[in-house]
Motif scaffolding. Structure first.
Motif, PDB file in Angstrom:
ATOM      1  N   ASN A 155      67.771  33.189  56.385  1.00 32.77           N
ATOM      2  CA  ASN A 155      68.907  32.537  55.732  1.00 32.77           C
ATOM      3  C   ASN A 155      68.585  32.267  54.262  1.00 32.77           C
ATOM      4  OD1 ASN A 155      70.266  29.676  54.957  1.00 32.77           O
ATOM      5  ND2 ASN A 155      71.616  30.855  56.286  1.00 32.77           N
ATOM      6  N   GLN A 156      69.421  32.794  53.381  1.00 36.13           N
ATOM      7  CA  GLN A 156      69.144  32.726  51.948  1.00 36.13           C
ATOM      8  C   GLN A 156      69.041  31.297  51.437  1.00 36.13           C
ATOM      9  OE1 GLN A 156      71.483  35.161  49.272  1.00 36.13           O
ATOM     10  NE2 GLN A 156      71.928  36.636  50.902  1.00 36.13           N
ATOM     11  N   THR A 157      70.031  30.484  51.774  1.00 33.43           N
ATOM     12  CA  THR A 157      70.059  29.117  51.257  1.00 33.43           C
ATOM     13  C   THR A 157      68.830  28.336  51.693  1.00 33.43           C
ATOM     14  OG1 THR A 157      72.482  29.128  51.287  1.00 33.43           O
ATOM     15  CG2 THR A 157      71.393  26.980  51.180  1.00 33.43           C
ATOM     16  N   ALA A 158      68.481  28.449  52.969  1.00 33.12           N
ATOM     17  CA  ALA A 158      67.340  27.703  53.500  1.00 33.12           C
ATOM     18  C   ALA A 158      66.034  28.152  52.853  1.00 33.12           C
ATOM     19  CB  ALA A 158      67.272  27.865  55.015  1.00 33.12           C
ATOM     20  N   LEU A 159      65.824  29.464  52.759  1.00 29.17           N
ATOM     21  CA  LEU A 159      64.573  29.964  52.195  1.00 29.17           C
ATOM     22  C   LEU A 159      64.461  29.658  50.701  1.00 29.17           C
ATOM     23  CD1 LEU A 159      64.124  33.414  54.003  1.00 29.17           C
ATOM     24  CD2 LEU A 159      62.971  31.241  54.469  1.00 29.17           C
ATOM     25  N   MET A 160      65.577  29.749  49.973  1.00 30.26           N
ATOM     26  CA  MET A 160      65.534  29.432  48.546  1.00 30.26           C
ATOM     27  C   MET A 160      65.209  27.962  48.322  1.00 30.26           C
ATOM     28  SD  MET A 160      65.836  31.982  46.506  1.00 30.26           S
ATOM     29  CE  MET A 160      66.144  31.053  45.011  1.00 30.26           C
ATOM     30  N   MET A 161      65.776  27.097  49.142  1.00 26.39           N
ATOM     31  CA  MET A 161      65.511  25.674  48.991  1.00 26.39           C
ATOM     32  C   MET A 161      64.051  25.356  49.304  1.00 26.39           C
ATOM     33  SD  MET A 161      67.562  22.466  50.704  1.00 26.39           S
ATOM     34  CE  MET A 161      69.103  23.229  50.231  1.00 26.39           C
ATOM     35  N   LEU A 162      63.533  25.960  50.365  1.00 25.71           N
ATOM     36  CA  LEU A 162      62.136  25.728  50.735  1.00 25.71           C
ATOM     37  C   LEU A 162      61.190  26.288  49.675  1.00 25.71           C
ATOM     38  CD1 LEU A 162      62.282  26.516  54.560  1.00 25.71           C
ATOM     39  CD2 LEU A 162      61.910  24.273  53.504  1.00 25.71           C
ATOM     40  N   ALA A 163      61.519  27.465  49.142  1.00 22.16           N
ATOM     41  CA  ALA A 163      60.674  28.068  48.110  1.00 22.16           C
ATOM     42  C   ALA A 163      60.644  27.199  46.861  1.00 22.16           C
ATOM     43  CB  ALA A 163      61.181  29.472  47.775  1.00 22.16           C
ATOM     44  N   ALA A 164      61.807  26.709  46.449  1.00 15.76           N
ATOM     45  CA  ALA A 164      61.866  25.846  45.273  1.00 15.76           C
ATOM     46  C   ALA A 164      61.057  24.572  45.495  1.00 15.76           C
ATOM     47  CB  ALA A 164      63.321  25.502  44.953  1.00 15.76           C
ATOM     48  N   ASN A 165      61.132  24.034  46.709  1.00 15.44           N
ATOM     49  CA  ASN A 165      60.374  22.817  47.018  1.00 15.44           C
ATOM     50  C   ASN A 165      58.873  23.078  46.975  1.00 15.44           C
ATOM     51  OD1 ASN A 165      60.351  19.958  48.132  1.00 15.44           O
ATOM     52  ND2 ASN A 165      59.213  21.017  49.727  1.00 15.44           N
ATOM     53  N   GLU A 166      58.445  24.228  47.499  1.00 13.40           N
ATOM     54  CA  GLU A 166      57.023  24.579  47.454  1.00 13.40           C
ATOM     55  C   GLU A 166      56.555  24.709  46.005  1.00 13.40           C
ATOM     56  OE1 GLU A 166      55.156  24.417  49.870  1.00 13.40           O
ATOM     57  OE2 GLU A 166      56.204  24.927  51.703  1.00 13.40           O
ATOM     58  N   PHE A 167      57.369  25.339  45.186  1.00 13.36           N
ATOM     59  CA  PHE A 167      57.006  25.509  43.778  1.00 13.36           C
ATOM     60  C   PHE A 167      56.870  24.160  43.084  1.00 13.36           C
ATOM     61  CE2 PHE A 167      57.561  26.177  39.312  1.00 13.36           C
ATOM     62  CZ  PHE A 167      56.987  27.411  39.049  1.00 13.36           C
ATOM     63  N   MET A 168      57.828  23.284  43.308  1.00 15.19           N
ATOM     64  CA  MET A 168      57.810  21.976  42.657  1.00 15.19           C
ATOM     65  C   MET A 168      56.616  21.141  43.092  1.00 15.19           C
ATOM     66  SD  MET A 168      61.875  21.027  42.799  1.00 15.19           S
ATOM     67  CE  MET A 168      61.628  19.403  42.073  1.00 15.19           C
ATOM     68  N   ASN A 169      56.099  21.428  44.279  1.00 20.95           N
ATOM     69  CA  ASN A 169      54.938  20.698  44.785  1.00 20.95           C
ATOM     70  C   ASN A 169      53.634  21.465  44.563  1.00 20.95           C
ATOM     71  OD1 ASN A 169      55.814  18.083  46.317  1.00 20.95           O
ATOM     72  ND2 ASN A 169      57.355  19.618  46.862  1.00 20.95           N
ATOM     73  N   VAL A 170      53.681  22.405  43.617  1.00 18.27           N
ATOM     74  CA  VAL A 170      52.509  23.149  43.159  1.00 18.27           C
ATOM     75  C   VAL A 170      51.870  23.959  44.292  1.00 18.27           C
ATOM     76  CG1 VAL A 170      50.499  22.984  41.625  1.00 18.27           C
ATOM     77  CG2 VAL A 170      52.133  21.117  41.678  1.00 18.27           C
ATOM     78  N   ARG A 171      52.678  24.400  45.224  1.00 22.08           N
ATOM     79  CA  ARG A 171      52.201  25.297  46.279  1.00 22.08           C
ATOM     80  C   ARG A 171      52.774  26.680  45.983  1.00 22.08           C
ATOM     81  NH1 ARG A 171      53.249  20.410  49.382  1.00 22.08           N
ATOM     82  NH2 ARG A 171      55.362  21.129  49.858  1.00 22.08           N
ATOM     83  N   TYR A 172      52.199  27.286  44.945  1.00 22.54           N
ATOM     84  CA  TYR A 172      52.790  28.499  44.391  1.00 22.54           C
ATOM     85  C   TYR A 172      52.747  29.680  45.355  1.00 22.54           C
ATOM     86  CZ  TYR A 172      52.368  25.699  40.163  1.00 22.54           C
ATOM     87  OH  TYR A 172      52.458  24.689  39.242  1.00 22.54           O
ATOM     88  N   GLN A 173      51.643  29.848  46.067  1.00 21.04           N
ATOM     89  CA  GLN A 173      51.552  30.990  46.975  1.00 21.04           C
ATOM     90  C   GLN A 173      52.563  30.865  48.109  1.00 21.04           C
ATOM     91  OE1 GLN A 173      49.640  33.860  46.487  1.00 21.04           O
ATOM     92  NE2 GLN A 173      51.134  34.482  48.040  1.00 21.04           N
ATOM     93  N   GLN A 174      52.753  29.651  48.614  1.00 21.04           N
ATOM     94  CA  GLN A 174      53.748  29.449  49.674  1.00 21.04           C
ATOM     95  C   GLN A 174      55.152  29.774  49.168  1.00 21.04           C
ATOM     96  OE1 GLN A 174      51.165  27.556  48.982  1.00 21.04           O
ATOM     97  NE2 GLN A 174      50.504  26.292  50.720  1.00 21.04           N
ATOM     98  N   ALA A 175      55.423  29.396  47.914  1.00 24.07           N
ATOM     99  CA  ALA A 175      56.726  29.714  47.325  1.00 24.07           C
ATOM    100  C   ALA A 175      56.899  31.222  47.201  1.00 24.07           C
ATOM    101  CB  ALA A 175      56.858  29.051  45.961  1.00 24.07           C
ATOM    102  N   ILE A 176      55.850  31.887  46.739  1.00 20.38           N
ATOM    103  CA  ILE A 176      55.900  33.346  46.598  1.00 20.38           C
ATOM    104  C   ILE A 176      56.161  34.003  47.945  1.00 20.38           C
ATOM    105  CG2 ILE A 176      54.497  35.394  46.111  1.00 20.38           C
ATOM    106  CD1 ILE A 176      53.140  33.738  43.879  1.00 20.38           C
ATOM    107  N   ASP A 177      55.477  33.538  48.975  1.00 23.90           N
ATOM    108  CA  ASP A 177      55.642  34.127  50.307  1.00 23.90           C
ATOM    109  C   ASP A 177      57.091  34.025  50.785  1.00 23.90           C
ATOM    110  OD1 ASP A 177      52.952  34.706  50.320  1.00 23.90           O
ATOM    111  OD2 ASP A 177      52.391  32.969  51.554  1.00 23.90           O
ATOM    112  N   LEU A 178      57.728  32.895  50.509  1.00 22.97           N
ATOM    113  CA  LEU A 178      59.121  32.712  50.926  1.00 22.97           C
ATOM    114  C   LEU A 178      60.055  33.621  50.128  1.00 22.97           C
ATOM    115  CD1 LEU A 178      59.076  28.832  51.304  1.00 22.97           C
ATOM    116  CD2 LEU A 178      59.491  30.469  53.148  1.00 22.97           C
ATOM    117  N   TRP A 179      59.804  33.746  48.828  1.00 23.36           N
ATOM    118  CA  TRP A 179      60.633  34.640  48.017  1.00 23.36           C
ATOM    119  C   TRP A 179      60.449  36.101  48.443  1.00 23.36           C
ATOM    120  CZ3 TRP A 179      58.679  31.269  43.543  1.00 23.36           C
ATOM    121  CH2 TRP A 179      59.618  30.259  43.259  1.00 23.36           C
ATOM    122  N   VAL A 180      59.216  36.474  48.750  1.00 26.65           N
ATOM    123  CA  VAL A 180      58.960  37.841  49.213  1.00 26.65           C
ATOM    124  C   VAL A 180      59.680  38.089  50.540  1.00 26.65           C
ATOM    125  CG1 VAL A 180      57.190  39.414  50.082  1.00 26.65           C
ATOM    126  CG2 VAL A 180      56.781  38.118  47.981  1.00 26.65           C
TER     127      VAL A 180
END
Length: 207
Positions: A155-180
């Motif tokens: 689901n686009q909305t859910a994954l984008m929100m989670l990725a943005a949250n990971e990025f904001m919390n300095v969990r860059y690799q987790q954010a990248i994984d969700l975007w990928v």
């Protein structure tokens, strides 16, 4: 199912922010439009629907047309309070106007009136609640996102929100994984350029 006595009152439906209230769209990732992307589906949907319905109101601005659409949907709901589709459309209209508390309320009605709610319903309410809470991914938002992803893992909305949250919390690799994951899903309507830019920016912080 809701009955008429359980439906929103006139005062609740009339609860509106001033039309000049700006839509608060924060850029979650510097230099990219991640924050905007979370709202882009609602913006695109409501702009399209407002333009289509605007024949009698051609001289109105998009903001005025959106407001007119909200009033039209409210009027329809007074006559058809059990119509889950109308509640969902009203939620999208409130999201477009930045009226997130109202959007949470009516998305909840849409979910309760839908026999088998979809990922779209849960992610929509999660988005509204996220913005209503000042862009904080609360436990309630997390539960809604989990419900959406259980039904639709990409689901686009859910994954984008989670990725943005990971990025904001300095969990860059987790954010990248969700975007990928989103890119690999090869969904129609996906803003691949924006997502790739976000991935590249996250990689710069890792290096």
């Amino acid at each position: 199912m809701l009955n008429c006595s359980q439906s929103l009152s006139t005062d609740e439906l009339a609860m509106r922010k001033p039309l000049w209230t700006p839509v608060i769209v924060s850029v979650l990732i510097g230099g990219s439009a991640a924050g905007y992307y979370l709202l882009s589906d609602y913006k695109a949907l409501e702009t399209q629907q407002a333009v289509i319905a605007a024949a009698p109101f051609e001289q109105l601005s998009l903001s005025q047309m959106s407001d007119k659409r909200i009033l039209t949907l409210q009027a329809k709901l007074y006559d058809d309070k059990q119509n889950a589709k109308l509640w969902y459309q009203l939620g999208n209209a409130y999201m477009y106007n930045g009226e997130y508390d109202n959007a949470v309320l009516v998305f909840d009605y849409a979910i309760r009136l839908t026999p088998s709610p979809t990922a779209m319903h849960y992610s929509a309410k999660a988005s509204a609640l996220y913005y209503a809470n000042g862009q904080h991914l609360t436990a309630d938002v997390q539960v809604l996102l989990e419900q959406a992803l259980a039904l639709e893992p990409n689901n686009q909305t859910a994954l984008m929100m989670l990725a943005a949250n990971e990025f904001m919390n300095v969990r860059y690799q987790q954010a990248i994984d969700l975007w990928v994951q989103l890119l690999d899903s090869d969904q129609q309507g996906l803003d691949r350029v924006s997502i790739i830019n976000s991935i590249n920016q996250a990689k710069q912080f890792i290096q």
